[in-house]
Motif scaffolding. Structure first.
Motif, PDB file in Angstrom:
ATOM      1  N   SER A  35       4.754   0.030  -3.412  1.00  0.00           N
ATOM      2  CA  SER A  35       3.789   0.254  -2.413  1.00  0.00           C
ATOM      3  C   SER A  35       3.428   1.776  -2.813  1.00  0.00           C
ATOM      4  O   SER A  35       4.343   2.603  -3.022  1.00  0.00           O
ATOM      5  N   ARG A  36       2.170   1.889  -2.695  1.00  0.00           N
ATOM      6  CA  ARG A  36       1.439   3.155  -3.374  1.00  0.00           C
ATOM      7  C   ARG A  36       0.455   3.518  -2.281  1.00  0.00           C
ATOM      8  O   ARG A  36      -0.374   2.739  -1.854  1.00  0.00           O
ATOM      9  N   THR A  37       0.069   4.860  -2.418  1.00  0.00           N
ATOM     10  CA  THR A  37      -1.290   5.384  -1.452  1.00  0.00           C
ATOM     11  C   THR A  37      -2.530   4.797  -2.357  1.00  0.00           C
ATOM     12  O   THR A  37      -2.310   4.599  -3.604  1.00  0.00           O
ATOM     13  N   PRO A  38      -3.806   4.715  -1.886  1.00  0.00           N
ATOM     14  CA  PRO A  38      -4.909   4.459  -2.347  1.00  0.00           C
ATOM     15  C   PRO A  38      -5.112   5.146  -3.995  1.00  0.00           C
ATOM     16  O   PRO A  38      -5.183   4.548  -4.971  1.00  0.00           O
ATOM     17  N   ALA A  39      -4.889   6.369  -3.861  1.00  0.00           N
ATOM     18  CA  ALA A  39      -4.938   7.408  -4.924  1.00  0.00           C
ATOM     19  C   ALA A  39      -4.074   7.014  -5.988  1.00  0.00           C
ATOM     20  O   ALA A  39      -4.432   7.020  -7.077  1.00  0.00           O
ATOM     21  N   GLU A  40      -2.664   7.000  -5.464  1.00  0.00           N
ATOM     22  CA  GLU A  40      -1.638   6.621  -6.500  1.00  0.00           C
ATOM     23  C   GLU A  40      -1.867   5.375  -7.191  1.00  0.00           C
ATOM     24  O   GLU A  40      -1.503   5.035  -8.262  1.00  0.00           O
ATOM     25  N   GLN A  41      -2.284   4.407  -6.344  1.00  0.00           N
ATOM     26  CA  GLN A  41      -2.483   3.027  -6.847  1.00  0.00           C
ATOM     27  C   GLN A  41      -3.616   2.870  -8.214  1.00  0.00           C
ATOM     28  O   GLN A  41      -3.181   2.510  -9.204  1.00  0.00           O
ATOM     29  N   THR A  81      -2.566  -5.568  -6.734  1.00  0.00           N
ATOM     30  CA  THR A  81      -1.483  -5.457  -5.888  1.00  0.00           C
ATOM     31  C   THR A  81      -0.844  -6.455  -5.146  1.00  0.00           C
ATOM     32  O   THR A  81      -1.502  -7.649  -5.303  1.00  0.00           O
TER      33      THR A  81
END
Length: 331
Positions: A35-41, A81
């Motif tokens: 699980s990641r934030t959109p920016a992290e992803q 994802t």
């Protein structure tokens, strides 16, 4: 077989497996389930794509493909994802699990895959830690589950060790073996036992090498030279058991007994060596050992293996040269 492959986990092993298949011409969906934030992803996928591009560049440098082929291969990868992967998982005949070596991470991945994959898809864990019998309990429909232990670098080393559980179906086993061969791999099968084949053997050899340094038997440099030019070269053309048959099981028995007395009981040979001796199964000279040589042209077989050894020596510029001692020394 559907030629769509899915790899769950975009770490070192996941990237290596992906490279093997895209180099072989297949499409791969590489799935990040963390699980990641959109920016992290976005940042993570950029790094994964950079890793793939860098490794493809290494293959270019090695002459295994050119720059244009590398770009075509890279285009065969779909990064996605967990939320975006289910359609791909439904289409994939084989799914490789390559998440971190933690039981909680494995459990989470298998619960999700059990619901997301097609009922008849093959699920293969790439774990080097857990036995297939342990992980099968976490998998829905365990008859479709196996371990597939790739060796690093996964995109170059041809061997993959496959371990099936007591519930694994023959269809799943053969399907996985076929999928591995699509990537040019040479799979071998082993029972659910700690260490598979290669790690179990190499752990003993590496520990013994370190022990010799510790005891002052030889320098690290001389031990590694001995391994590369004596141990490794011979065992690249003759397997360990094949080598026992060449020299004779009785030779190993007496050498092991000497080492066990002189150094440590750990060098004693296993009972199978003594049993083979009692049964006249000492190897080539008896016509049987770990292998059966009945009906084989033994001389042709020996010449084939020696020719393979000469090819390796030639690549390493180590072939013996006629009249070499009469030539001026190389500068």
């Amino acid at each position: 077989m559907n030629e769509k492959m899915c790899v769950v986990g975009a770490g070192r092993m996941g990237v290596g497996i992906t490279l093997s298949y895209i180099h072989a011409g297949l499409d791969v969906t590489l799935i990040d389930i963390k699980s990641r934030t959109p920016a992290e992803q976005a940042g993570y996928f950029a790094r994964v794509r950079d890793d793939l591009r860098r490794e493809l560049g290494i293959l270019c440098s090695l002459g295994l493909l050119d720059a244009a082929q590398a770009e075509v291969a890279l285009a065969r990868v779909r990064l996605c994802t967990r939320e975006d992967a289910e359609a791909d998982l439904r289409q994939a005949r084989v799914v490789f699990e390559a998440v971190p070596e933690r039981l909680d991470a494995k459990r989470d991945a298998f619960v999700w895959l059990g619901a997301a994959c097609a009922p008849d898809s093959i699920i293969a864990s790439t774990t080097s830690t857990f036995l297939v019998t342990e992980l099968a309990e976490l998998v829905q429909n365990p008859q479709r589950f196996l371990n597939a232990h790739w060796l690093n670098p996964a995109y170059l080393i041809p061997l993959v060790e496959v371990s099936r559980g007591p519930q694994t179906s023959e269809a799943a086993t053969q399907g996985l073996l076929a999928a591995l061969r699509l990537a040019g791999k040479k799979p071998v099968q082993c029972a659910p036992a700690a260490g598979y084949i290669v790690p179990r053997i190499q752990a003993l050899a590496m520990n013994e090498a370190a022990r010799m340094v510790e005891e002052g038997v030889a320098s690290a440099e001389d031990i590694d030279t001995a391994v590369r030019l004596g141990f490794g070269l011979r065992f690249s053309v003759l397997g360990l058991l094949e080598f026992i048959d060449w020299g004779g099981g009785d030779i190993l028995y007496y050498a092991s007994r000497y080492l066990a007395d002189a150094i440590d009981p750990r060098f004693a040979s296993p009972a199978v060596i003594a049993r083979n001796m009692e049964q006249g199964r000492n190897g080539l000279r008896d016509g049987q050992g770990f292998y059966d040589y009945a009906g084989m042209d033994v001389n042709a077989y020996k010449m084939e293996r020696l020719a393979q050894l000469c090819k390796r020596l030639e690549v390493m510029d180590l072939l013996p040269r006629y009249d070499a001692a009469r030539q001026p020394p190389a500068r």
